[in-house]
Design a protein around this motif. Sequence first.
Motif, PDB file in Angstrom:
ATOM      1  N   ALA A 113      -1.732  53.344 -49.880  1.00 21.33           N
ATOM      2  CA  ALA A 113      -0.386  52.773 -49.917  1.00 21.33           C
ATOM      3  C   ALA A 113       0.450  53.417 -51.015  1.00 21.33           C
ATOM      4  CB  ALA A 113      -0.466  51.271 -50.137  1.00 21.33           C
ATOM      5  N   ALA A 114      -0.197  53.842 -52.088  1.00 20.60           N
ATOM      6  CA  ALA A 114       0.528  54.436 -53.217  1.00 20.60           C
ATOM      7  C   ALA A 114       1.127  55.787 -52.869  1.00 20.60           C
ATOM      8  CB  ALA A 114      -0.409  54.580 -54.411  1.00 20.60           C
ATOM      9  N   ARG A 115       0.529  56.490 -51.924  1.00 17.25           N
ATOM     10  CA  ARG A 115       1.042  57.822 -51.558  1.00 17.25           C
ATOM     11  C   ARG A 115       2.519  57.782 -51.187  1.00 17.25           C
ATOM     12  NH1 ARG A 115      -4.219  58.857 -48.501  1.00 17.25           N
ATOM     13  NH2 ARG A 115      -5.367  60.109 -50.000  1.00 17.25           N
ATOM     14  N   SER A 116       2.904  56.800 -50.413  1.00 17.69           N
ATOM     15  CA  SER A 116       4.295  56.739 -49.956  1.00 17.69           C
ATOM     16  C   SER A 116       5.242  56.189 -51.024  1.00 17.69           C
ATOM     17  CB  SER A 116       4.391  55.885 -48.693  1.00 17.69           C
ATOM     18  OG  SER A 116       4.005  54.555 -48.982  1.00 17.69           O
ATOM     19  N   GLN A 117       4.689  55.582 -52.087  1.00 12.73           N
ATOM     20  CA  GLN A 117       5.521  54.979 -53.126  1.00 12.73           C
ATOM     21  C   GLN A 117       5.319  55.622 -54.486  1.00 12.73           C
ATOM     22  OE1 GLN A 117       4.921  50.715 -53.347  1.00 12.73           O
ATOM     23  NE2 GLN A 117       3.718  50.805 -51.471  1.00 12.73           N
ATOM     24  N   LEU A 118       4.748  56.804 -54.532  1.00 10.73           N
ATOM     25  CA  LEU A 118       4.345  57.391 -55.807  1.00 10.73           C
ATOM     26  C   LEU A 118       5.495  57.495 -56.808  1.00 10.73           C
ATOM     27  CD1 LEU A 118       2.007  58.485 -57.410  1.00 10.73           C
ATOM     28  CD2 LEU A 118       2.508  60.742 -56.512  1.00 10.73           C
ATOM     29  N   GLY A 119       6.629  57.973 -56.385  1.00 11.76           N
ATOM     30  CA  GLY A 119       7.772  58.117 -57.291  1.00 11.76           C
ATOM     31  C   GLY A 119       8.167  56.796 -57.912  1.00 11.76           C
ATOM     32  N   ASP A 120       8.256  55.756 -57.104  1.00 17.41           N
ATOM     33  CA  ASP A 120       8.616  54.427 -57.596  1.00 17.41           C
ATOM     34  C   ASP A 120       7.551  53.900 -58.562  1.00 17.41           C
ATOM     35  OD1 ASP A 120      10.124  51.929 -57.650  1.00 17.41           O
ATOM     36  OD2 ASP A 120       8.471  51.118 -56.444  1.00 17.41           O
ATOM     37  N   LEU A 121       6.280  54.099 -58.230  1.00 14.44           N
ATOM     38  CA  LEU A 121       5.198  53.615 -59.089  1.00 14.44           C
ATOM     39  C   LEU A 121       5.204  54.316 -60.446  1.00 14.44           C
ATOM     40  CD1 LEU A 121       2.328  53.409 -56.453  1.00 14.44           C
ATOM     41  CD2 LEU A 121       3.570  51.494 -57.479  1.00 14.44           C
ATOM     42  N   VAL A 122       5.443  55.608 -60.431  1.00 18.90           N
ATOM     43  CA  VAL A 122       5.491  56.367 -61.687  1.00 18.90           C
ATOM     44  C   VAL A 122       6.652  55.882 -62.538  1.00 18.90           C
ATOM     45  CG1 VAL A 122       5.905  58.648 -62.688  1.00 18.90           C
ATOM     46  CG2 VAL A 122       4.291  58.397 -60.793  1.00 18.90           C
ATOM     47  N   ARG A 123       7.802  55.663 -61.946  1.00 18.31           N
ATOM     48  CA  ARG A 123       8.953  55.159 -62.702  1.00 18.31           C
ATOM     49  C   ARG A 123       8.675  53.777 -63.281  1.00 18.31           C
ATOM     50  NH1 ARG A 123      11.402  58.408 -59.057  1.00 18.31           N
ATOM     51  NH2 ARG A 123      11.505  56.909 -57.368  1.00 18.31           N
ATOM     52  N   ARG A 124       8.027  52.918 -62.492  1.00 20.00           N
ATOM     53  CA  ARG A 124       7.688  51.576 -62.991  1.00 20.00           C
ATOM     54  C   ARG A 124       6.743  51.666 -64.178  1.00 20.00           C
ATOM     55  NH1 ARG A 124       5.775  48.525 -57.701  1.00 20.00           N
ATOM     56  NH2 ARG A 124       4.662  47.299 -59.271  1.00 20.00           N
ATOM     57  N   ALA A 125       5.764  52.553 -64.105  1.00 24.82           N
ATOM     58  CA  ALA A 125       4.808  52.712 -65.209  1.00 24.82           C
ATOM     59  C   ALA A 125       5.487  53.329 -66.426  1.00 24.82           C
ATOM     60  CB  ALA A 125       3.622  53.562 -64.766  1.00 24.82           C
ATOM     61  N   ALA A 126       6.313  54.333 -66.189  1.00 25.37           N
ATOM     62  CA  ALA A 126       6.923  55.077 -67.292  1.00 25.37           C
ATOM     63  C   ALA A 126       8.006  54.281 -68.007  1.00 25.37           C
ATOM     64  CB  ALA A 126       7.512  56.384 -66.774  1.00 25.37           C
ATOM     65  N   HIS A 127       8.841  53.594 -67.269  1.00 22.83           N
ATOM     66  CA  HIS A 127       9.995  52.940 -67.882  1.00 22.83           C
ATOM     67  C   HIS A 127       9.820  51.439 -68.064  1.00 22.83           C
ATOM     68  CE1 HIS A 127      12.043  56.730 -67.597  1.00 22.83           C
ATOM     69  NE2 HIS A 127      11.836  56.766 -66.306  1.00 22.83           N
ATOM     70  N   GLY A 128       9.011  50.842 -67.222  1.00 24.51           N
ATOM     71  CA  GLY A 128       8.830  49.397 -67.315  1.00 24.51           C
ATOM     72  C   GLY A 128       7.617  49.003 -68.127  1.00 24.51           C
ATOM     73  N   ARG A 129       6.911  49.989 -68.671  1.00 17.39           N
ATOM     74  CA  ARG A 129       5.691  49.739 -69.451  1.00 17.39           C
ATOM     75  C   ARG A 129       4.721  48.872 -68.663  1.00 17.39           C
ATOM     76  NH1 ARG A 129       6.042  51.279 -74.881  1.00 17.39           N
ATOM     77  NH2 ARG A 129       4.458  49.779 -75.483  1.00 17.39           N
TER      78      ARG A 129
END
Length: 101
Positions: free
Chosen positions: A8-24
Amino acid sequence: MTEIAISAARSQLGDLVRRAAHGRERIALTDHGHVAAVMVSPQVLEDYEDSLAILQYELRKAQGDNSGRKKAGRTERCCSFPERRPRGAKERPGRSRCSRR
């Protein structure tokens, strides 16, 4: 910590990375229901590493070694690759085996 399957993460990778990077936010990637990897921001990772270094120092201090150095007998390699030479090859004086030096 948010868990999401790798498929499931494959299709949302960009969003997940942004959430991890900016949302801590910590995001765990699961493989067949087991956590295989965790995404965290570089700042969170640095905070973890700083905390670990402080705890290691305090442990050494409590054990009576406050020099901040590793105890005698322990060596640390420059890199994680095993030191190997071709069979029969001799080490050249003045030359490091490690390519990073």
